[in-house]
Design a protein around this motif. Sequence first.
Motif, PDB file in Angstrom:
ATOM      1  N   GLU A  31       4.301  -3.029   4.186  1.00 31.17           N
ATOM      2  CA  GLU A  31       3.201  -3.806   4.790  1.00 31.17           C
ATOM      3  C   GLU A  31       2.616  -2.900   5.923  1.00 31.17           C
ATOM      4  OE1 GLU A  31       2.256  -8.312   6.332  1.00 31.17           O
ATOM      5  OE2 GLU A  31       4.007  -8.020   5.385  1.00 31.17           O
ATOM      6  N   ARG A  32       1.410  -3.124   5.770  1.00 31.11           N
ATOM      7  CA  ARG A  32       0.572  -2.311   6.987  1.00 31.11           C
ATOM      8  C   ARG A  32       0.603  -3.158   8.084  1.00 31.11           C
ATOM      9  NH1 ARG A  32      -2.156   2.296   5.453  1.00 31.11           N
ATOM     10  NH2 ARG A  32      -0.297   2.290   4.104  1.00 31.11           N
ATOM     11  N   ILE A  33       0.893  -2.852   9.209  1.00 36.94           N
ATOM     12  CA  ILE A  33       0.525  -3.777  10.602  1.00 36.94           C
ATOM     13  C   ILE A  33      -0.817  -3.534  11.002  1.00 36.94           C
ATOM     14  CG2 ILE A  33       1.548  -4.577  12.517  1.00 36.94           C
ATOM     15  CD1 ILE A  33       4.369  -3.387  11.890  1.00 36.94           C
ATOM     16  N   ALA A  34      -1.665  -4.601  10.797  1.00 37.17           N
ATOM     17  CA  ALA A  34      -2.919  -4.450  11.361  1.00 37.17           C
ATOM     18  C   ALA A  34      -2.935  -4.269  12.815  1.00 37.17           C
ATOM     19  CB  ALA A  34      -3.764  -5.375  10.733  1.00 37.17           C
ATOM     20  N   GLY A  35      -4.170  -3.670  13.298  1.00 38.03           N
ATOM     21  CA  GLY A  35      -4.321  -3.709  14.687  1.00 38.03           C
ATOM     22  C   GLY A  35      -4.757  -2.293  14.983  1.00 38.03           C
ATOM     23  N   ASN A  36      -4.302  -1.994  16.300  1.00 36.23           N
ATOM     24  CA  ASN A  36      -4.818  -0.578  16.671  1.00 36.23           C
ATOM     25  C   ASN A  36      -4.023   0.509  16.651  1.00 36.23           C
ATOM     26  OD1 ASN A  36      -3.004  -1.484  18.484  1.00 36.23           O
ATOM     27  ND2 ASN A  36      -3.993  -1.391  20.266  1.00 36.23           N
ATOM     28  N   ALA A  37      -2.816   0.444  15.674  1.00 36.98           N
ATOM     29  CA  ALA A  37      -1.913   1.542  15.332  1.00 36.98           C
ATOM     30  C   ALA A  37      -1.950   1.484  14.012  1.00 36.98           C
ATOM     31  CB  ALA A  37      -0.335   1.135  16.011  1.00 36.98           C
ATOM     32  N   PRO A  38      -2.737   2.432  13.559  1.00 33.06           N
ATOM     33  CA  PRO A  38      -2.967   2.519  12.013  1.00 33.06           C
ATOM     34  C   PRO A  38      -1.713   2.909  11.062  1.00 33.06           C
ATOM     35  CG  PRO A  38      -4.112   4.265  13.043  1.00 33.06           C
ATOM     36  CD  PRO A  38      -3.705   3.418  14.092  1.00 33.06           C
ATOM     37  N   LEU A  39      -1.038   3.633  11.691  1.00 34.00           N
ATOM     38  CA  LEU A  39       0.368   4.283  11.054  1.00 34.00           C
ATOM     39  C   LEU A  39       1.427   3.302  11.377  1.00 34.00           C
ATOM     40  CD1 LEU A  39       0.036   7.981  11.527  1.00 34.00           C
ATOM     41  CD2 LEU A  39      -0.358   6.757   9.611  1.00 34.00           C
ATOM     42  N   SER A  40       1.466   2.117  12.047  1.00 34.61           N
ATOM     43  CA  SER A  40       2.309   1.216  11.814  1.00 34.61           C
ATOM     44  C   SER A  40       2.804   0.520  10.669  1.00 34.61           C
ATOM     45  CB  SER A  40       2.208  -0.014  13.096  1.00 34.61           C
ATOM     46  OG  SER A  40       2.235   0.784  14.176  1.00 34.61           O
ATOM     47  N   GLU A  41       3.867   0.446  10.160  1.00 37.38           N
ATOM     48  CA  GLU A  41       4.255   0.155   8.678  1.00 37.38           C
ATOM     49  C   GLU A  41       5.738  -0.738   9.000  1.00 37.38           C
ATOM     50  OE1 GLU A  41       2.600   3.011   5.479  1.00 37.38           O
ATOM     51  OE2 GLU A  41       4.579   3.104   6.117  1.00 37.38           O
ATOM     52  N   GLN A  42       5.734  -1.790   8.037  1.00 37.19           N
ATOM     53  CA  GLN A  42       7.152  -2.452   7.826  1.00 37.19           C
ATOM     54  C   GLN A  42       7.297  -2.121   6.291  1.00 37.19           C
ATOM     55  OE1 GLN A  42       7.056  -6.688   7.666  1.00 37.19           O
ATOM     56  NE2 GLN A  42       9.190  -6.773   7.148  1.00 37.19           N
ATOM     57  N   LEU A  43       8.523  -1.285   6.194  1.00 40.97           N
ATOM     58  CA  LEU A  43       8.954  -1.276   4.754  1.00 40.97           C
ATOM     59  C   LEU A  43      10.207  -1.653   4.513  1.00 40.97           C
ATOM     60  CD1 LEU A  43       8.706   3.119   5.455  1.00 40.97           C
ATOM     61  CD2 LEU A  43       7.229   1.512   4.395  1.00 40.97           C
ATOM     62  N   VAL A  44      10.215  -2.533   3.590  1.00 43.10           N
ATOM     63  CA  VAL A  44      11.503  -3.335   2.935  1.00 43.10           C
ATOM     64  C   VAL A  44      12.068  -2.670   1.915  1.00 43.10           C
ATOM     65  CG1 VAL A  44      12.230  -5.579   2.481  1.00 43.10           C
ATOM     66  CG2 VAL A  44      10.130  -5.330   3.772  1.00 43.10           C
ATOM     67  N   TYR A  45      13.341  -2.409   2.027  1.00 45.06           N
ATOM     68  CA  TYR A  45      14.360  -1.698   1.140  1.00 45.06           C
ATOM     69  C   TYR A  45      15.280  -2.829   0.540  1.00 45.06           C
ATOM     70  CZ  TYR A  45      12.731   2.851   1.835  1.00 45.06           C
ATOM     71  OH  TYR A  45      11.810   3.941   1.933  1.00 45.06           O
ATOM     72  N   SER A  46      15.705  -2.726  -0.544  1.00 41.40           N
ATOM     73  CA  SER A  46      16.569  -3.800  -1.013  1.00 41.40           C
ATOM     74  C   SER A  46      17.414  -3.282  -2.223  1.00 41.40           C
ATOM     75  CB  SER A  46      15.800  -5.267  -1.481  1.00 41.40           C
ATOM     76  OG  SER A  46      16.622  -6.167  -2.277  1.00 41.40           O
ATOM     77  N   ASP A  47      18.624  -3.734  -2.068  1.00 39.34           N
ATOM     78  CA  ASP A  47      19.593  -3.459  -3.330  1.00 39.34           C
ATOM     79  C   ASP A  47      19.742  -4.802  -4.434  1.00 39.34           C
ATOM     80  OD1 ASP A  47      21.230  -5.399  -2.370  1.00 39.34           O
ATOM     81  OD2 ASP A  47      22.742  -3.710  -2.096  1.00 39.34           O
ATOM     82  N   GLY A  48      18.652  -5.486  -4.301  1.00 41.91           N
ATOM     83  CA  GLY A  48      18.797  -6.949  -4.973  1.00 41.91           C
ATOM     84  C   GLY A  48      19.432  -7.869  -4.344  1.00 41.91           C
ATOM     85  N   VAL A  49      20.634  -7.593  -3.259  1.00 42.42           N
ATOM     86  CA  VAL A  49      21.126  -8.750  -2.762  1.00 42.42           C
ATOM     87  C   VAL A  49      20.806  -8.560  -1.187  1.00 42.42           C
ATOM     88  CG1 VAL A  49      23.435  -9.503  -2.139  1.00 42.42           C
ATOM     89  CG2 VAL A  49      22.954  -8.820  -4.423  1.00 42.42           C
ATOM     90  N   ALA A  50      21.117  -7.318  -0.837  1.00 44.34           N
ATOM     91  CA  ALA A  50      20.964  -6.942   0.664  1.00 44.34           C
ATOM     92  C   ALA A  50      19.449  -6.369   0.898  1.00 44.34           C
ATOM     93  CB  ALA A  50      21.992  -6.014   1.164  1.00 44.34           C
ATOM     94  N   SER A  51      19.146  -6.472   2.176  1.00 44.62           N
ATOM     95  CA  SER A  51      17.707  -6.180   2.534  1.00 44.62           C
ATOM     96  C   SER A  51      17.666  -5.226   3.852  1.00 44.62           C
ATOM     97  CB  SER A  51      16.441  -7.233   2.263  1.00 44.62           C
ATOM     98  OG  SER A  51      16.660  -7.703   0.795  1.00 44.62           O
ATOM     99  N   VAL A  52      16.764  -4.450   4.050  1.00 41.62           N
ATOM    100  CA  VAL A  52      16.730  -4.018   5.291  1.00 41.62           C
ATOM    101  C   VAL A  52      15.000  -3.541   5.577  1.00 41.62           C
ATOM    102  CG1 VAL A  52      17.047  -1.762   6.705  1.00 41.62           C
ATOM    103  CG2 VAL A  52      18.920  -2.651   4.834  1.00 41.62           C
ATOM    104  N   GLU A 109       0.879  -1.252   0.061  1.00 38.81           N
ATOM    105  CA  GLU A 109       0.048  -0.003   0.105  1.00 38.81           C
ATOM    106  C   GLU A 109       0.755   1.240   0.049  1.00 38.81           C
ATOM    107  OE1 GLU A 109      -2.828  -0.222   3.170  1.00 38.81           O
ATOM    108  OE2 GLU A 109      -3.863  -1.796   2.366  1.00 38.81           O
ATOM    109  N   ARG A 110       0.193   2.375  -0.102  1.00 37.87           N
ATOM    110  CA  ARG A 110       1.033   3.596  -0.159  1.00 37.87           C
ATOM    111  C   ARG A 110       1.816   3.795   1.197  1.00 37.87           C
ATOM    112  NH1 ARG A 110      -0.038   9.178   0.044  1.00 37.87           N
ATOM    113  NH2 ARG A 110      -2.222   8.647   0.822  1.00 37.87           N
TER     114      ARG A 110
END
Lengths: 213, 322
Positions: free
Chosen positions: B236-257, B218-219
Motif C-alpha cells: 500500500e502506497r501511503i499517499a501524501g508528500n512522501a512518494p516512496l512511503s509504503e506499507q508492505l504486508v508479509y504473511s505466512d497465512g497465519v502470522a503477518s508482518v 502496486e509494484r
Amino acid sequence: MSQQFEEQLSAFMDGELGRDETRFLLKRTANDGGLTARWTRYHVARQALRRQEIVAIRVDFASSIMAQLDAESAPQSARTPWLRWGSGGAIAAAVAVAALMVTRPTEQPSPTPIAATNPARTPQVASVTAPTASSEIAAANPAFQAPLVPNSPTQTTAAALSTDVTEPVGFDPRMQSYVIRHYQATGSTGQPDFVPYILLPVEPRQGEAPRNH
Amino acid sequence: MASPARAAALALAAIAPLASGLAQAADPAAQDLLRRMSASLRSIDYEGSFIYQQDGRTDALRIFHLGGAEERERLVSLTGARNEIVRNDRTITCLQVGLAPTQFALRNESGLLPLTPNVRELGTDYTVSVAGSDRVAGYAASIVDIAPRDPYRYGYRLWLAQDNQLPLRSAIVDAKRQPLAQFMFVALDIGTKPSEADLAPSESVSGAMDAGGDSINERPAWRVDAPAGFRLVRTERIAGNAPLSEQLVYSDGVASVSIYVERHEDDKKLDAATPAAESTIVRGALSIHSRDTGGLKVTALGDVPPATVQVMAKSVRAIASR
C-alpha cells in the motif's frame, strides 16, 4: 476524477482553497461518493504521515462544513488559517468528529515515556542491537523440545487481574496509526482484525462515566 | 566465520524443529479438529462472556454470534470504557464512548473472536497435534497445539469444545509455550440464538467511510528479505508528500508482518554510512522494531517474535530509484 478536482482537493486539504471554491468542491463532494472516499483516504494517510491522531470522516462531513461556512459571517481570505489541516483549529473540530478507534494524540515521544508514566506496564525493550537470526534459533530451539506446561490465566506474563484501564498507556500517534493500519491490512489474511482495536489503550475523557451493558 | 559451537547450535536448530514437526505432522485427529473449528466459527449460534489477557492487562468482553449464511456478531467490552464492534455480512461498525460510530465495508470473513488462527492456510511452517483434554466454561475441551517449525513465528494452543469444536479458549504462545495473549470463555451458551437487540448496535449508526487506501498492491518500491514461509501479500502506497512511503504486508497465512518505510521529510538523501538508531518494543504478542538510518525510517511490526521484525526491518532496501 479530473486533474482539476485533484488539485482542488489537495489545495483544500492544505487550507489554501478559496471560500467559493471550497463551497463548489463540497457540493461536488456531496454528490460524488468516489470523491468523498478519495478525500477520506488522503486525510487518513496525511494524518498518519504527520504523526497525528487518525480520524475517520463522516458521510455528512460536507454539509457540516457548509453549515459552518454559512455561519461564518466575517469574510475569509483565500488562505484562511482555520482551513489548514493539522492546525487543531475549527476545521478539525467541525470535521474530525468521527474519531477512529484510537487515543488522543499523546505527548511527543520521549526516550522513556512509558517507563516514566507507568513502570508496571513498561514494554520490554528487547535490545538496541538486534540479535542475529541464528542466535535466536539456537536460543529458542530447546524450548520447542520442552514438555508442554499447562496454561492458565495466572501464568501469563505479569498479568494482573485488576484492570488498569484508568492508567492507559498508548503508543505515540504515529505508532498507533501503524498498528491500526497493520490490523486492518492483515484482516484480509483471515485473522480477526478488529478485536485488537477495541483492546488498544484508550485514554478516557474527562467526566466520562461508563455505561452499563 | 562461525565458531564450531555456534555451527553445531545452528545445525541442531535447523534439524530439531524439523524432526519434531515431522513426528507431529501426521496428526489427522488434530487437523480434523481444526477443520471442524473453522466451520463451527461460522455456523454455530452462541453467546458468552470471555476474558482477554495481553501485556499484563485483563479485559472482559461479551460476544453474541448468529451463525449461518448471513452471519452476524456483536462484541461488547464489559470493563473500562464501553467499546463495541458489530459485524454483519457486509460491514463492521466500531462504537466507542465519546466518538462517532465508524463503519467499514467487510473485506474478509474474519470473525470477532480473538486468537483464532486462520487454519485454512496452515502451511508447512506449522505442525498440529492434540495435546490433551481439559474443561473450559463447563464444557469438555480438546487441546490442540499449533507449533511453528522455526522461531520466526508464534504458536497457538486452542481449547476446542469436544461436541462441536468451537474455540473455548485460545492462547498465542512463545517458544517456551508461555502465553503472550489469551482469551477464555467464562460463561457460554452454545446453540442459543441471540436476539435482534443483542446483535444490533446500541446506538444508531448513520454511516461512515471506509478509510482503506486506493493504492493497494502496486509494484513495491522496497524489497524485504522475509523468513522462509512469509510472502508479500499486500503493498500500500501511503499517499501524501512522501512518494516512496509504503506499507508492505508479509504473511505466512497465519502470522503477518507490516513493514513501513518512510523517508524523512527533512532529509531525502539516503546515506548508508549513517549509523542506524534501532529500538525494539514488545507488547504481548506484538513486536515492533524501528530502524532509523540515513534519512530512512523503517518500522516492522506484527504478532511475531522480535527476531522476525528485526530481521525484516534490517533487510529493507530500495528496488530501484524512482
